[in-house]
Scaffold this active site. Structure first.
Site, PDB file in Angstrom:
ATOM      1  N   ASP A  32       2.464   4.096  -2.207  1.00 18.16           N
ATOM      2  CA  ASP A  32       3.291   5.317  -2.122  1.00 18.16           C
ATOM      3  C   ASP A  32       4.835   5.143  -2.396  1.00 18.16           C
ATOM      4  OD1 ASP A  32       4.006   4.384   0.174  1.00 18.16           O
ATOM      5  OD2 ASP A  32       3.901   6.243   1.320  1.00 18.16           O
ATOM      6  N   PHE A  76       7.497   0.761  -7.300  1.00 11.88           N
ATOM      7  CA  PHE A  76       8.339  -0.218  -7.174  1.00 11.88           C
ATOM      8  C   PHE A  76       9.979   0.019  -7.988  1.00 11.88           C
ATOM      9  CE2 PHE A  76       4.380  -2.406  -7.209  1.00 11.88           C
ATOM     10  CZ  PHE A  76       4.529  -2.953  -5.713  1.00 11.88           C
ATOM     11  N   HIS A  85       0.985  -8.876  -1.922  1.00 13.56           N
ATOM     12  CA  HIS A  85       2.104  -8.040  -2.242  1.00 13.56           C
ATOM     13  C   HIS A  85       3.199  -8.773  -2.216  1.00 13.56           C
ATOM     14  CE1 HIS A  85       4.547  -4.283  -1.656  1.00 13.56           C
ATOM     15  NE2 HIS A  85       3.568  -3.674  -2.133  1.00 13.56           N
ATOM     16  N   TYR A  88       8.827   4.917  -2.445  1.00  6.05           N
ATOM     17  CA  TYR A  88       9.984   4.620  -1.452  1.00  6.05           C
ATOM     18  C   TYR A  88      10.203   5.907  -0.695  1.00  6.05           C
ATOM     19  CZ  TYR A  88      10.540   0.357  -4.126  1.00  6.05           C
ATOM     20  OH  TYR A  88      10.515  -0.835  -4.625  1.00  6.05           O
TER      21      TYR A  88
END
Length: 223
Positions: free
Chosen positions: A64, A77, A186, A66
């Site tokens: 989701d 990202f 991740h 930031y």
């Protein structure tokens, strides 16, 4: 909440007619009216706007947006120029440097990737300020699953980069043998040393694209 256009609209227009999307639309509109929500409403569908369906070569799935001020702008990202680079993106840049020798930039805006055919899609497209995962379960997952299925149906080779277990759970939808699926831990500081570093996703992606006669991605983000 801005709408979709072009070939993404054609691929997903049936979703807009479904009860879950009507409820999602109403919920998100109410959230924007009563709380601080990221990204700005005009940027919710930026991933789709910047990377039309017919241009997609690579898909990077995030979770989701930031949730701090000024960060999210609709690409997973990525953050706006002038915003501190988040730790996960710092690790992505480090792996990019180790993999391809790219220099590490001083900003975190990944629009250049999106404009080359890298769809940078979060599975949830909005979030409350300072509350990670606060819009999980309101309907975005069903909508972005429909987008992933539309990508899976494309009869041309593309690469799906799945970092972390939430992204890897989408693998079950990716059954087209034309596509390459790359999985790794991740890039967050909590997990990057458990298989993200050294996974070399950028060189693997470009090798696959070149093998299929597709222009590779210029991954270098310039200052």
């Amino acid at each position: 909440m801005a709408g979709l256009n072009g070939d993404w609209y054609e691929a997903l227009k049936e979703e807009f007619k479904k009860p879950y999307y009507k409820k999602l639309f109403e919920t998100v509109n109410q959230e924007y009216k009563t709380k601080r929500i990221f990204p700005p409403a005009k940027d919710i569908f930026n991933a789709f706007h910047l990377t039309p369906l017919h241009d997609v070569k690579v898909v990077i799935l995030g979770q989701d947006p930031y949730h701090n001020y000024g960060q999210a702008h609709g690409l997973c990202f990525s953050v706006q120029k002038g915003v501190a680079i988040p730790p996960s993106l710092e690790n992505i840049y480090q792996e990019l440097h180790d993999d391809l020798g790219c220099t590490i930039p001083h900003h975190g805006c990944l629009t250049k990737w999106a404009q080359q055919g890298v769809l940078m899609l979060n599975t949830v497209l909005t979030v409350r300020a300072h509350q990670a995962n606060s819009h999980r379960g309101i309907g975005w997952e069903e909508f972005t699953d429909a987008a992933i299925l539309a990508l899976n149906r494309q009869e041309r080779p593309m690469v799906f980069i799945l970092w972390g277990s939430p992204a890897q759970r989408k693998k079950r939808m990716l059954r087209n043998p034309k596509h390459l699926i790359l999985e790794a831990a991740h890039p967050s500081p909590l997990s990057a040393f458990r298989g993200f570093f050294g996974s070399r996703p950028f060189s693997q992606t470009n090798r696959f694209l070149e093998e299929h006669g597709i222009e590779p991605i210029d991954w270098q983000i310039e200052d």
